[in-house]
Write a protein that holds these residues in place. Sequence first.
Motif, mmCIF file in Angstrom:
data_model
loop_
_atom_site.group_PDB
_atom_site.id
_atom_site.type_symbol
_atom_site.label_atom_id
_atom_site.label_comp_id
_atom_site.label_asym_id
_atom_site.label_seq_id
_atom_site.Cartn_x
_atom_site.Cartn_y
_atom_site.Cartn_z
ATOM 1 N N ARG A 153 0.835 -1.208 0.000
ATOM 2 C CA ARG A 153 0.000 0.000 0.000
ATOM 3 C C ARG A 153 0.870 1.260 0.000
ATOM 4 N NH1 ARG A 153 -5.280 -0.091 1.023
ATOM 5 N NH2 ARG A 153 -5.194 1.844 2.221
ATOM 6 N N ARG A 154 1.990 1.222 0.734
ATOM 7 C CA ARG A 154 2.897 2.377 0.743
ATOM 8 C C ARG A 154 3.545 2.570 -0.623
ATOM 9 N NH1 ARG A 154 4.122 0.108 5.712
ATOM 10 N NH2 ARG A 154 6.052 -0.791 4.932
ATOM 11 N N LYS A 155 3.884 1.475 -1.287
ATOM 12 C CA LYS A 155 4.489 1.556 -2.619
ATOM 13 C C LYS A 155 3.510 2.186 -3.605
ATOM 14 C CE LYS A 155 6.767 -1.453 -5.998
ATOM 15 N NZ LYS A 155 7.210 -2.830 -6.239
ATOM 16 N N ILE A 156 2.255 1.776 -3.547
ATOM 17 C CA ILE A 156 1.233 2.356 -4.423
ATOM 18 C C ILE A 156 1.056 3.839 -4.109
ATOM 19 C CG2 ILE A 156 -1.251 2.334 -4.932
ATOM 20 C CD1 ILE A 156 -1.074 -0.774 -4.644
ATOM 21 N N ALA A 157 1.080 4.202 -2.838
ATOM 22 C CA ALA A 157 0.948 5.616 -2.448
ATOM 23 C C ALA A 157 2.131 6.426 -2.976
ATOM 24 C CB ALA A 157 0.857 5.732 -0.931
ATOM 25 N N ARG A 158 3.350 5.895 -2.856
ATOM 26 C CA ARG A 158 4.532 6.607 -3.361
ATOM 27 C C ARG A 158 4.443 6.837 -4.860
ATOM 28 N NH1 ARG A 158 8.922 3.979 -3.682
ATOM 29 N NH2 ARG A 158 8.325 1.988 -2.799
ATOM 30 N N LEU A 159 4.084 5.785 -5.595
ATOM 31 C CA LEU A 159 3.981 5.906 -7.048
ATOM 32 C C LEU A 159 2.857 6.859 -7.457
ATOM 33 C CD1 LEU A 159 4.664 2.206 -7.989
ATOM 34 C CD2 LEU A 159 6.039 4.174 -8.700
ATOM 35 N N SER A 160 1.768 6.860 -6.710
ATOM 36 C CA SER A 160 0.656 7.772 -7.009
ATOM 37 C C SER A 160 1.058 9.228 -6.800
ATOM 38 C CB SER A 160 -0.562 7.441 -6.144
ATOM 39 O OG SER A 160 -1.059 6.169 -6.467
ATOM 40 N N VAL A 161 1.773 9.493 -5.719
ATOM 41 C CA VAL A 161 2.249 10.864 -5.468
ATOM 42 C C VAL A 161 3.237 11.279 -6.554
ATOM 43 C CG1 VAL A 161 3.644 12.276 -3.889
ATOM 44 C CG2 VAL A 161 1.809 10.868 -2.993
ATOM 45 N N PHE A 162 4.123 10.383 -6.933
ATOM 46 C CA PHE A 162 5.100 10.696 -7.980
ATOM 47 C C PHE A 162 4.395 10.990 -9.308
ATOM 48 C CE2 PHE A 162 8.339 9.894 -11.169
ATOM 49 C CZ PHE A 162 9.458 10.508 -10.621
ATOM 50 N N GLN A 163 3.384 10.202 -9.639
ATOM 51 C CA GLN A 163 2.640 10.417 -10.883
ATOM 52 C C GLN A 163 1.922 11.763 -10.866
ATOM 53 O OE1 GLN A 163 -0.959 10.312 -11.345
ATOM 54 N NE2 GLN A 163 -1.024 10.148 -13.565
ATOM 55 N N LYS A 164 1.346 12.127 -9.720
ATOM 56 C CA LYS A 164 0.696 13.435 -9.608
ATOM 57 C C LYS A 164 1.706 14.560 -9.798
ATOM 58 C CE LYS A 164 -3.004 11.936 -6.539
ATOM 59 N NZ LYS A 164 -3.501 11.980 -5.154
ATOM 60 N N ALA A 165 2.897 14.394 -9.263
ATOM 61 C CA ALA A 165 3.943 15.404 -9.440
ATOM 62 C C ALA A 165 4.379 15.467 -10.905
ATOM 63 C CB ALA A 165 5.137 15.092 -8.542
ATOM 64 N N TYR A 166 4.524 14.310 -11.529
ATOM 65 C CA TYR A 166 4.936 14.255 -12.929
ATOM 66 C C TYR A 166 3.909 14.938 -13.832
ATOM 67 C CZ TYR A 166 6.408 12.517 -17.457
ATOM 68 O OH TYR A 166 6.816 12.445 -18.759
ATOM 69 N N GLU A 167 2.646 14.692 -13.576
ATOM 70 C CA GLU A 167 1.583 15.251 -14.411
ATOM 71 C C GLU A 167 1.239 16.696 -14.047
ATOM 72 O OE1 GLU A 167 0.578 13.879 -17.081
ATOM 73 O OE2 GLU A 167 1.393 11.863 -16.767
ATOM 74 N N GLY A 168 1.873 17.250 -13.009
ATOM 75 C CA GLY A 168 1.667 18.649 -12.667
ATOM 76 C C GLY A 168 0.553 18.918 -11.682
ATOM 77 N N TYR A 169 0.023 17.880 -11.046
ATOM 78 C CA TYR A 169 -1.029 18.062 -10.039
ATOM 79 C C TYR A 169 -0.451 18.525 -8.699
ATOM 80 C CZ TYR A 169 -4.112 15.610 -13.272
ATOM 81 O OH TYR A 169 -4.846 15.249 -14.369
ATOM 82 N N LEU A 170 0.837 18.319 -8.485
ATOM 83 C CA LEU A 170 1.524 18.753 -7.261
ATOM 84 C C LEU A 170 2.645 19.722 -7.629
ATOM 85 C CD1 LEU A 170 1.925 15.334 -5.421
ATOM 86 C CD2 LEU A 170 0.153 17.036 -5.070
ATOM 87 N N SER A 171 3.032 20.532 -6.685
ATOM 88 C CA SER A 171 4.088 21.527 -6.931
ATOM 89 C C SER A 171 5.481 20.959 -6.675
ATOM 90 C CB SER A 171 3.858 22.752 -6.045
ATOM 91 O OG SER A 171 2.660 23.369 -6.400
ATOM 92 N N ILE A 172 5.716 19.761 -7.140
ATOM 93 C CA ILE A 172 7.044 19.164 -7.065
ATOM 94 C C ILE A 172 7.554 19.125 -8.507
ATOM 95 C CG2 ILE A 172 8.405 17.139 -6.427
ATOM 96 C CD1 ILE A 172 6.101 16.356 -4.535
ATOM 97 N N PRO A 173 8.597 19.890 -8.831
ATOM 98 C CA PRO A 173 9.047 19.983 -10.230
ATOM 99 C C PRO A 173 9.852 18.763 -10.681
ATOM 100 C CG PRO A 173 10.433 21.323 -8.834
ATOM 101 C CD PRO A 173 9.358 20.754 -7.948
ATOM 102 N N VAL A 174 9.195 17.628 -10.770
ATOM 103 C CA VAL A 174 9.854 16.362 -11.120
ATOM 104 C C VAL A 174 10.552 16.464 -12.473
ATOM 105 C CG1 VAL A 174 9.406 13.951 -11.714
ATOM 106 C CG2 VAL A 174 8.321 14.951 -9.729
ATOM 107 N N ARG A 175 9.879 17.031 -13.450
ATOM 108 C CA ARG A 175 10.444 17.060 -14.806
ATOM 109 C C ARG A 175 11.682 17.946 -14.914
ATOM 110 N NH1 ARG A 175 5.452 16.718 -19.052
ATOM 111 N NH2 ARG A 175 4.136 15.375 -17.786
ATOM 112 N N THR A 176 11.799 18.947 -14.057
ATOM 113 C CA THR A 176 12.985 19.805 -14.100
ATOM 114 C C THR A 176 14.103 19.297 -13.189
ATOM 115 O OG1 THR A 176 12.045 21.282 -12.435
ATOM 116 C CG2 THR A 176 11.687 21.872 -14.739
ATOM 117 N N LEU A 177 13.757 18.569 -12.137
ATOM 118 C CA LEU A 177 14.762 18.055 -11.206
ATOM 119 C C LEU A 177 15.455 16.793 -11.704
ATOM 120 C CD1 LEU A 177 12.955 18.428 -7.766
ATOM 121 C CD2 LEU A 177 14.853 19.795 -8.620
#
Length: 186
Positions: free
Chosen positions: A99-123
């Motif tokens: 469940r934690r792994k799914i949560a981590r991947l979900s947060v990362f996907q939201k950051a990648y798609e721009g739903y969160l203010s984590i600049p994954v694509r630039t970092l």
Amino acid sequence: MKWNKHIDHMTAKGNRSLGFIKRNLHGCTEDIKDLAYRSLVRPTLEYCAAVWDPHTADQIYQIEAVQRRAARFVKRDYDRHSSVSAMITNLNWRTLAERRKIARLSVFQKAYEGYLSIPVRTLLHPVKRSTRRSHTKSFIELYSSKDCFKYSFIPRTLIDWNNLPQQIISTEDPKAFKQQLQNHFQ
């Protein structure tokens, strides 16, 4: 050491909540006990789990032990020869690590798609050349000899992210992505 105190505190709180449920719902049906565990105990064990996912076997075991005790309670089966893993499977509960792994991947996907203010694509740096194993949204993995960085959110999640199939990675909607992850890890 800091994480051990956090996990000790979290599991103690989860055990207290489980004890409360055991004292007050001992005569209830399996469905009510299951709902009580998923509503009152599991959220305590998963609080902020997307970013602090423990990596050592003893930490994982300590957290999973609470769920294993809950499974015995829900199933009313305290026989030491009974398989708790079978009980958890019968209840359709995932391991908390999964469940934690799914949560981590979900947060990362939201950051990648721009739903969160984590600049994954630039970092992060995308993989230049695709291989048979990689997909179009793969990133160069970050390596470290220090466990505090190696098992932190981004380096650890990158490994799981790069191993996902293309059809899941192509999903842009966060809810659909999470559903596909749950189906993938079944």
